[in-house]
Write a protein that holds these residues in place. Sequence first.
Motif, PDB file in Angstrom:
ATOM      1  N   LYS A 337       5.000  -1.912  -4.857  1.00  9.13           N
ATOM      2  CA  LYS A 337       4.702  -0.907  -5.877  1.00  9.13           C
ATOM      3  C   LYS A 337       3.886  -1.539  -6.995  1.00  9.13           C
ATOM      4  O   LYS A 337       3.838  -2.762  -7.143  1.00  9.13           O
ATOM      5  N   GLN A 342      10.615   2.058 -13.490  1.00  6.74           N
ATOM      6  CA  GLN A 342      10.168   3.440 -13.521  1.00  6.74           C
ATOM      7  C   GLN A 342       9.588   3.772 -14.897  1.00  6.74           C
ATOM      8  O   GLN A 342       9.842   3.092 -15.887  1.00  6.74           O
ATOM      9  N   THR A 446       3.182   9.646  -8.390  1.00 12.86           N
ATOM     10  CA  THR A 446       4.162   9.920  -7.340  1.00 12.86           C
ATOM     11  C   THR A 446       3.433  10.122  -6.010  1.00 12.86           C
ATOM     12  O   THR A 446       2.196  10.198  -5.970  1.00 12.86           O
ATOM     13  N   LYS A 447       4.198  10.231  -4.944  1.00 10.81           N
ATOM     14  CA  LYS A 447       3.610  10.434  -3.618  1.00 10.81           C
ATOM     15  C   LYS A 447       2.754  11.695  -3.593  1.00 10.81           C
ATOM     16  O   LYS A 447       1.594  11.666  -3.152  1.00 10.81           O
ATOM     17  N   ASP A 448       3.298  12.808  -4.074  1.00 10.35           N
ATOM     18  CA  ASP A 448       2.548  14.074  -4.034  1.00 10.35           C
ATOM     19  C   ASP A 448       1.313  14.019  -4.919  1.00 10.35           C
ATOM     20  O   ASP A 448       0.247  14.528  -4.548  1.00 10.35           O
ATOM     21  N   GLU A 449       1.449  13.384  -6.094  1.00  8.03           N
ATOM     22  CA  GLU A 449       0.294  13.255  -6.984  1.00  8.03           C
ATOM     23  C   GLU A 449      -0.788  12.381  -6.352  1.00  8.03           C
ATOM     24  O   GLU A 449      -1.986  12.666  -6.477  1.00  8.03           O
ATOM     25  N   SER A 450      -0.357  11.322  -5.665  1.00  8.53           N
ATOM     26  CA  SER A 450      -1.309  10.418  -5.013  1.00  8.53           C
ATOM     27  C   SER A 450      -2.087  11.132  -3.918  1.00  8.53           C
ATOM     28  O   SER A 450      -3.316  11.009  -3.817  1.00  8.53           O
TER      29      SER A 450
END
Length: 656
Positions: A337, A342, A446-450
């Motif tokens: 990461k 976080q 985040t995954k969805d944002e990426s």
Amino acid sequence: MRFVYVLEDEVRFQKEIADAIAAIDPKIQVRFFLKLQNFAEWLKLMMTQGPSAISQGGTVPQGILQQPISEEAHQLVAVISKVEFLGSEQLGLLKRTRDLFIQRKICTVEDPTAFVLMAFDKPDFKKEELEDRILNNIIFKPFDKLILIQHLTFAIDGRHPPSKYTITNQKTTSVIEMLKAVQIEELSDIGFTTVSDRQISIGAAAKYYSTHFLSERQKSVIAVCRSCEKHPHFKDLFRCELHYFSNDPTQITNIRKKTRHPGATQFSSIKSQTAGPPAEGLNFIMIDEDEDQLGGLLTHIKKRFGGVQVLYYKNFADFYAEFDPKSAWEQRDKSVKAFQSQGVVTLNFNSAGNTFLGTQGADGKPTSPVVFGTTEAELKNKGNWLQQALDLKGKELLRQILTNSVPPATGDCILEVRMNQHLFLIKVVGSKKDAQRFQMDVVELTKDESIQHLRKNSKLPQKVDLLLVSHKFFGEQGKERWSAIIQEYEKASGFKPKLIMLSKQNFSDAEERAFADYCTDIFFKPVDRVYFNQKMHSLFPKIHFIGEDVEIKNIKLQDTIKVASPVQISEISEAGLIMEYYRKINLGSFREFILWQPYEVGAPELLAQVNYVEEIPGNPPKFNIHMVFFGATDHFLKAIRVWVRDNYVLSKEKGS
């Protein structure tokens, strides 16, 4: 009783042959003929007396014990002759003689008399003139005792499993190459044209041997069929155009010299068009770690190719992230990461933004010591690492943030950071700068944002004409990976892109054949620019070149080359081999083989004859073809022994 006639006038060789036959079976009767005339006189006797004449022919060996002749039926199982008595000019006579033997019951149709010749390995000896099914073998003088016994065993026992092996067969699962002669009509800078007795599938790859393809280590090329049509001049034959696949730089240069030799008959010369407007735009994608350097292939394409759009990626991960963001993000190493903590992380730099001072979290304390998959300590000693990890768009965005011309809070300030073959997406949510320090507040997407960001910013066109990819991005699942990518492009645009590998690494024959299943070509680095242009012109005939014309020379060439088929063998020795094959091969048929080795130029072409065939039950059935090496000289025997030894060592290494 079984009889063997020996046409030999030198006592030394008479004794060696008689001893060898006694070692095979002491019951076999040996008879000598010191002159060809004596054998001819016996033939006349045979015509009148039939099988009873067998025991009356020749002279009994002196000093060699022969068993008493019994009253049982006699059979002449073999005639062994020095080549000076029965040579190439007598092959027709031998065929008629065998027919007479069968008619007069000297032998049977099922087990005809074997003919074996003996010769010295002289420079003027032409073995190819004796390549005929009437002969069982040619054995060279001076004799190797074990080889002599083994080959006479094969001849005396007929086309059946031999009664004994004096030379041990090595068990193996190796693949060797079987050769077939084909006619070549034309040779060009990028391929050649052959005459074939069968239609070849477009895209089929095969290996071809010829002195025309000679380099320092190789005498073969792999070529792919580009067209196969009925031959305009020969009925029931086909003219096949083949293009080179994975030619090495030396071969490219040597072939170019041949097509431009003053004595060559020029057949045609294809020139590209540099005048006029560019053809319809082409989209190339290059995925390679170093071809974007000054003088690299990327620069060459941009300089010489008009109407071609090239997208460049340094690694596969960057390309795949744009090609299929969802799959790419799901397949990435989740343990790596941007930050271990976080939330918002502050990156601290000096005021110029080129020296890294460390990170801190929202609480003002340092975060974990690993950032972007690299330790903070390493990054502190590496100047300008962030600028180096960004593409041109990212570098410009960072410059604007440093000068505060783009307030991060109001813009879509996402930086694509590439470190150690990983892509990290971070959003800049704030920044602060004073005389001592520049601070940038960031958060990892985040995954969805990426996935949303990568889809939105993908530069990839829907239609792609060519993929130029480094060998590093193939790997174990290369075929599955690239076939799926090509299939997706074809589904989206209706056009199947071509795939070319750019390689610094050499490959084995088996690997190159496997690549030919789904790659258009392999270019070895440094890529020959002239050859690259010629290949691009053949793949995209309407491509527009800037500057000089691209010319492809093509010369007439009436010659024979040899196409190689990989075959599995189960046993091999200096005397012969057992080949697993999908169909029967006629008894007495000849085949040529190459025992492949890395230094290909030194690998001899071995002639072998089918001795017998056994069927392996199955659906469909397979066949074990028992081959006997034909006319193997000392040079060939030595090459076979070395290969058998090396193959044995290699098999042991694999086993351990």
